[in-house]
Design a protein around this motif. Structure first.
Motif, PDB file in Angstrom:
ATOM      1  N   TRP A   1       0.817  -1.212   0.000  1.00  0.00           N
ATOM      2  CA  TRP A   1       0.000   0.000   0.000  1.00  0.00           C
ATOM      3  C   TRP A   1       0.852   1.263   0.000  1.00  0.00           C
ATOM      4  N   ILE A   2       2.040   1.217   0.592  1.00  0.00           N
ATOM      5  CA  ILE A   2       2.913   2.391   0.593  1.00  0.00           C
ATOM      6  C   ILE A   2       3.396   2.684  -0.828  1.00  0.00           C
ATOM      7  N   GLU A   3       3.851   1.645  -1.539  1.00  0.00           N
ATOM      8  CA  GLU A   3       4.253   1.841  -2.923  1.00  0.00           C
ATOM      9  C   GLU A   3       3.079   2.330  -3.782  1.00  0.00           C
ATOM     10  N   PHE A   4       1.905   1.780  -3.500  1.00  0.00           N
ATOM     11  CA  PHE A   4       0.702   2.191  -4.227  1.00  0.00           C
ATOM     12  C   PHE A   4       0.408   3.678  -4.004  1.00  0.00           C
ATOM     13  N   GLY A   5       0.523   4.123  -2.756  1.00  0.00           N
ATOM     14  CA  GLY A   5       0.289   5.538  -2.449  1.00  0.00           C
ATOM     15  C   GLY A   5       1.323   6.447  -3.087  1.00  0.00           C
TER      16      GLY A   5
ATOM     17  N   VAL B   1       2.831  10.602  -7.041  1.00  0.00           N
ATOM     18  CA  VAL B   1       3.702  11.014  -8.149  1.00  0.00           C
ATOM     19  C   VAL B   1       2.878  11.220  -9.419  1.00  0.00           C
ATOM     20  N   GLY B   2       1.917  10.333  -9.638  1.00  0.00           N
ATOM     21  CA  GLY B   2       1.073  10.476 -10.827  1.00  0.00           C
ATOM     22  C   GLY B   2       0.251  11.750 -10.814  1.00  0.00           C
ATOM     23  N   LEU B   3      -0.329  12.093  -9.669  1.00  0.00           N
ATOM     24  CA  LEU B   3      -1.107  13.329  -9.577  1.00  0.00           C
ATOM     25  C   LEU B   3      -0.228  14.551  -9.793  1.00  0.00           C
ATOM     26  N   ALA B   4       0.985  14.523  -9.242  1.00  0.00           N
ATOM     27  CA  ALA B   4       1.908  15.646  -9.440  1.00  0.00           C
ATOM     28  C   ALA B   4       2.274  15.787 -10.913  1.00  0.00           C
ATOM     29  N   MET B   5       2.496  14.672 -11.611  1.00  0.00           N
ATOM     30  CA  MET B   5       2.840  14.733 -13.028  1.00  0.00           C
ATOM     31  C   MET B   5       1.653  15.235 -13.855  1.00  0.00           C
ATOM     32  N   VAL B   6       0.441  14.826 -13.475  1.00  0.00           N
ATOM     33  CA  VAL B   6      -0.742  15.299 -14.200  1.00  0.00           C
ATOM     34  C   VAL B   6      -0.884  16.811 -14.056  1.00  0.00           C
ATOM     35  N   MET B   7      -0.679  17.332 -12.845  1.00  0.00           N
ATOM     36  CA  MET B   7      -0.763  18.778 -12.633  1.00  0.00           C
ATOM     37  C   MET B   7       0.288  19.514 -13.456  1.00  0.00           C
ATOM     38  N   LEU B   8       1.519  18.970 -13.517  1.00  0.00           N
ATOM     39  CA  LEU B   8       2.576  19.608 -14.302  1.00  0.00           C
ATOM     40  C   LEU B   8       2.237  19.599 -15.787  1.00  0.00           C
TER      41      LEU B   8
END
Length: 436
Positions: free
Chosen positions: A219-223, A228-235
């Protein structure tokens, strides 16, 4: 975005377009799950269970086909032949004067170029289908799989021809489905099919990270992947929306007793003017050395060097990949945006940039600004393509992971364009005018 979709479903004609698009998507995903004749479905599943469907030599094409390539289905080639044909025709437009003249003829010339694109798509589908069948027959499609050579049990000429024709017909059907979405759906048919192909493996790829994780049952790797994915989407959203607006003033002209012109507008130059094309070019070009090494004598020194260094995550691979993206970004912008043509059109209609003389000085100024904004755009593409791969590599991700460079650019870009189209159609239908 959700408000726009909700309002679209309340509008009868837009609701029909959305439902029609959803129906085409269902047909497309169904065809991506039906194996072609002559393929052993059981052996394919055995090989897929032993290897990741999103990695390897054919990872990029498999991602664009929604996982249909490695399953050798009817739509195994997906939209890649059409994308390749479109890019080739766009490049040839700059080289061949006849194509350039057709492009300037307007709608009739565009229809002719579209027809050429269809013919080239079928030719590329035959070529790529033949290569895929030959690769599957030799067992090279699934490396280190004990039944890889038995994926195609009957290797007769008749069965081979039927397999190639089936995949070619599937490619033509995908091209037709995309055009149906463009004409009768919400538009951008090929882009939407590309979006669906990538999004089809999104949940499975993320869940595999959780299953392979070791911290707190994964679950930690999943989080971490989600953050990271949300940060990349915002960028990506921030940079894709960024543009340099060059002001343009049109002089007033007196025709009879009427005055024309005198308006102000601007030329929008996006920071990422090249879009996803440089990443696709660079990824495809880097697959060529591995493909040559795979089908040549693997014991030679150069083949071993390529297999050791041209692997995703290796320093040489990362450096070459980054440099190719930067190069193709400048190359594609140079052939897709012609400052001289824009300056001539402005001069023809009495437009000028404040402080810049019309004609050649305007073209030089546009070229100067374009080169200035292409540098951060190309570096942004390189970082987007590499940073997620390097950051998520310890978690079991790779270049073709949904939060990786190629996929995230396509998903965000197509999503933004689709929302804009729906909003524009809503505005046309709900415009109240100046009088209430």
């Amino acid at each position: 975005m959700l408000t726009a979709f909700a309002q679209a479903f309340k509008t009868p004609d837009l609701r029909k377009k959305l439902l029609f698009t959803l129906g085409i998507i269902v047909v497309y995903r169904l065809g991506a799950s039906v194996p072609i004749p002559g393929v052993s479905y059981e052996n394919v599943q055995i090989c897929l269970d032993q290897a990741s469907s999103n990695s390897g030599l054919f990872g990029l094409v498999n991602m664009f086909s929604g996982g249909a390539l490695l399953q050798i289905t009817i739509f195994a080639l997906g939209i890649m032949p059409y994308i390749t044909a479109s890019i080739i025709l766009q490049l040839l437009t700059v080289v061949i004067p006849r194509l350039e003249a057709l492009k300037k003829e307007g709608q009739s010339g565009t229809a002719k170029i579209t027809q050429y694109t269809r013919y080239l798509t079928v030719a590329l589908a035959i070529l790529q289908g033949t290569g895929l069948v030959a690769t599957a027959r030799s067992g090279a499609l699934f490396q280190n799989c004990p039944v890889a050579s038995q994926v195609v049990p009957d290797q007769s000429i008749f069965v081979t021809v039927v397999m190639v024709l089936t995949m070619t017909a599937g490619t033509a059907a995908v091209m037709w489905l995309g055009e149906l979405i463009t004409d009768r759906g919400i538009g951008n048919g090929m882009s939407i099919l590309m979006f669906i192909s990538i999004a089809a493996g999104f949940i499975g790829a993320i869940w595999s990270i959780k299953q392979q994780g070791k911290l707190a049952d994964g679950w930690i790797e999943f989080g971490i992947v989600i953050l990271v994915g949300l940060a990349m989407v915002m960028l990506v959203v921030f940079v894709e929306q960024a543009q340099r607006r060059i002001p343009v003033q049109y002089a007033k002209r007196m025709i009879g007793r009427r005055s024309y012109g005198g308006t102000s507008t601007y030329i929008p130059l996006k920071v990422n003017q090249a879009g996803i094309i440089p990443v696709i070019f660079a990824s495809s070009l880097l697959y060529i050395p591995m493909l040559i090494a795979q089908f040549s004598n693997g014991n030679s020194a150069w083949a071993k060097w390529i297999q050791q260094h041209f692997i995703d995550g290796k320093p040489i691979y990362v450096a070459v990949y980054f440099l190719l993206i930067v190069f193709f970004a400048f190359f594609y912008v140079a052939i897709s945006f012609n400052p001289e043509e824009v300056a001539d059109n402005m001069k023809k209609y009495g437009g000028f940039i404040p402080g810049i003389r019309a004609g050649r000085p305007t073209a030089e100024y546009l070229s100067y600004v374009l080169n200035r904004i292409t540098w951060p755009g190309s570096l942004y593409l390189g970082l987007i393509a590499l940073v997620p791969t390097l950051a998520l590599a310890p978690l079991g991700a790779n270049q073709n992971f949904p939060f990786g460079g190629t996929s995230i650019l396509i998903i965000v870009g197509v999503g933004l364009e689709t929302v804009k189209q729906i909003e524009s159609q809503l505005q046309q239908r709900n415009y109240e005018g100046f009088l209430r």
